[in-house]
Design a protein around this motif. Structure first.
Motif, PDB file in Angstrom:
ATOM      1  N   CYS A   7      39.285  40.410  45.663  1.00  8.18           N
ATOM      2  CA  CYS A   7      38.657  41.306  44.794  1.00  8.18           C
ATOM      3  C   CYS A   7      37.789  42.244  45.605  1.00  8.18           C
ATOM      4  O   CYS A   7      37.510  42.082  46.751  1.00  8.18           O
ATOM      5  CB  CYS A   7      37.598  40.468  43.985  1.00  8.18           C
ATOM      6  N   CYS A 112      37.083  35.822  44.809  1.00 11.97           N
ATOM      7  CA  CYS A 112      36.816  35.627  43.649  1.00 11.97           C
ATOM      8  C   CYS A 112      37.187  34.666  42.734  1.00 11.97           C
ATOM      9  O   CYS A 112      37.095  34.378  41.325  1.00 11.97           O
ATOM     10  CB  CYS A 112      36.938  36.938  42.737  1.00 11.97           C
ATOM     11  N   SER A 113      38.114  33.847  43.168  1.00 14.79           N
ATOM     12  CA  SER A 113      38.847  32.780  42.289  1.00 14.79           C
ATOM     13  C   SER A 113      38.680  31.334  42.953  1.00 14.79           C
ATOM     14  O   SER A 113      38.816  30.313  42.246  1.00 14.79           O
ATOM     15  CB  SER A 113      40.283  33.070  42.222  1.00 14.79           C
ATOM     16  N   THR A 114      38.229  31.203  44.158  1.00 17.06           N
ATOM     17  CA  THR A 114      38.372  29.762  44.773  1.00 17.06           C
ATOM     18  C   THR A 114      37.163  29.402  45.486  1.00 17.06           C
ATOM     19  O   THR A 114      36.570  30.453  46.286  1.00 17.06           O
ATOM     20  CB  THR A 114      39.577  29.602  45.411  1.00 17.06           C
TER      21      THR A 114
END
Length: 274
Positions: A7, A112-114
């Motif tokens: 991101c 931004c995801s993990t």
């Protein structure tokens, strides 16, 4: 295999080296020694701390929350975690890398995801336990990832001889994978919090009360090696069969004799952090 782009917010972290003699460490998430300077580096809830042989502690970068953490080469660290409080950045940082001993960081993938709570580097491969989804992820290039088994684990290790042999700590004991983390057996035997596997005959594990155990047969049997002072553990890294680093709720400790004796290098506050 899937490629996830980072991101735009929080992909890079840049700060100056600071001498913070009054810093207070509330929770440790990772430990390592940089081959470039031989110094101990401590990944914490409040940034990465460098500790000299004299015990002087320096915060080398920002005050972000560094979760998974491992030293993979001279000046080269891998990590994960969350941005510093009070910044405009949000979410999880995915896999991040520093090539200047923790002073600056860049998101390589999964931004931004993990949130990796455990990162191990072996056989030119990154093994990460993704706490956001409860799965093991594996990458050979730090950008593309193979999603493997789903399991509830606190930590993982990787055999230094066999890339397919991956133990994990669970509430039922140590669970083992013999296929690179694609499947795991049921946890059994020693209930351990953290693992570190620096040599074929030296798999170390620490239990919830600070008892350090060693296995010479890939986790089939364990023998108590000693006790780390300070109670509940927060991190464990073994550099070889005798050199062990461990963090507990009141300090960061080092053993040079396989866990028989420990020396404190950095105090840890028992309050705060997570």
């Amino acid at each position: 295999m899937a490629v996830l782009t980072t991101c735009s917010s929080g992909s890079d972290s840049t700060t100056q080296d600071t001498d913070d003699g009054g810093l207070v460490v509330s929770h440790v998430h990772g430990l390592g020694i940089d081959p470039a300077d031989g110094r101990l580096y401590v990944a914490t809830h409040e940034g990465v701390i460098a500790v000299s042989d004299t015990g002087k502690a320096n915060r080398v970068g920002d005050t972000a929350d560094y979760m998974g953490f491992t030293v993979v080469g001279p000046k080269t660290f891998l990590g994960s975690g969350h941005p510093a409080e009070g910044t405009d950045d949000h979410g999880n940082r995915g896999l991040i890398q520093s090539t200047d001993s923790g002073r600056t960081w860049k998101t390589l993938s999964l931004g931004c995801s993990t949130d990796f709570h455990s990162l191990k580097y072996a056989h030119h491969t990154v093994y990460g336990y993704d706490s956001t989804r409860g799965v093991l992820r594996v990458s050979t290039d730090r950008t593309t990832w193979d999603t493997r088994a789903e399991l509830a684990a606190l930590d993982i290790a990787v055999s230094p001889k066999d890339p397919d042999l991956v133990p994990a700590t669970t509430e039922d004991g140590v669970a083992r994978s013999t296929d690179g983390g694609r499947t795991f057996g049921t946890g059994s035997g020693q209930v351990l919090a953290f693992l570190s596997w620096p040599a074929a005959d030296a798999l170390y594990g620490i239990n919830l009360s600070g008892g350090l155990h060693r296995s010479t047969d890939s986790g089939a049997t364990w023998k108590k090696a000693g006790t780390v002072p300070g109670g509940q553990p927060q991190a464990l890294t073994a550099l070889d069969g005798r050199h062990v680093l461990a963090a507990t709720q009141d300090g960061v400790y080092e053993s040079r004799d396989g866990g028989r004796t420990f020396t404190e290098h950095l105090p840890v506050s028992s309050t705060g952090g997570h």
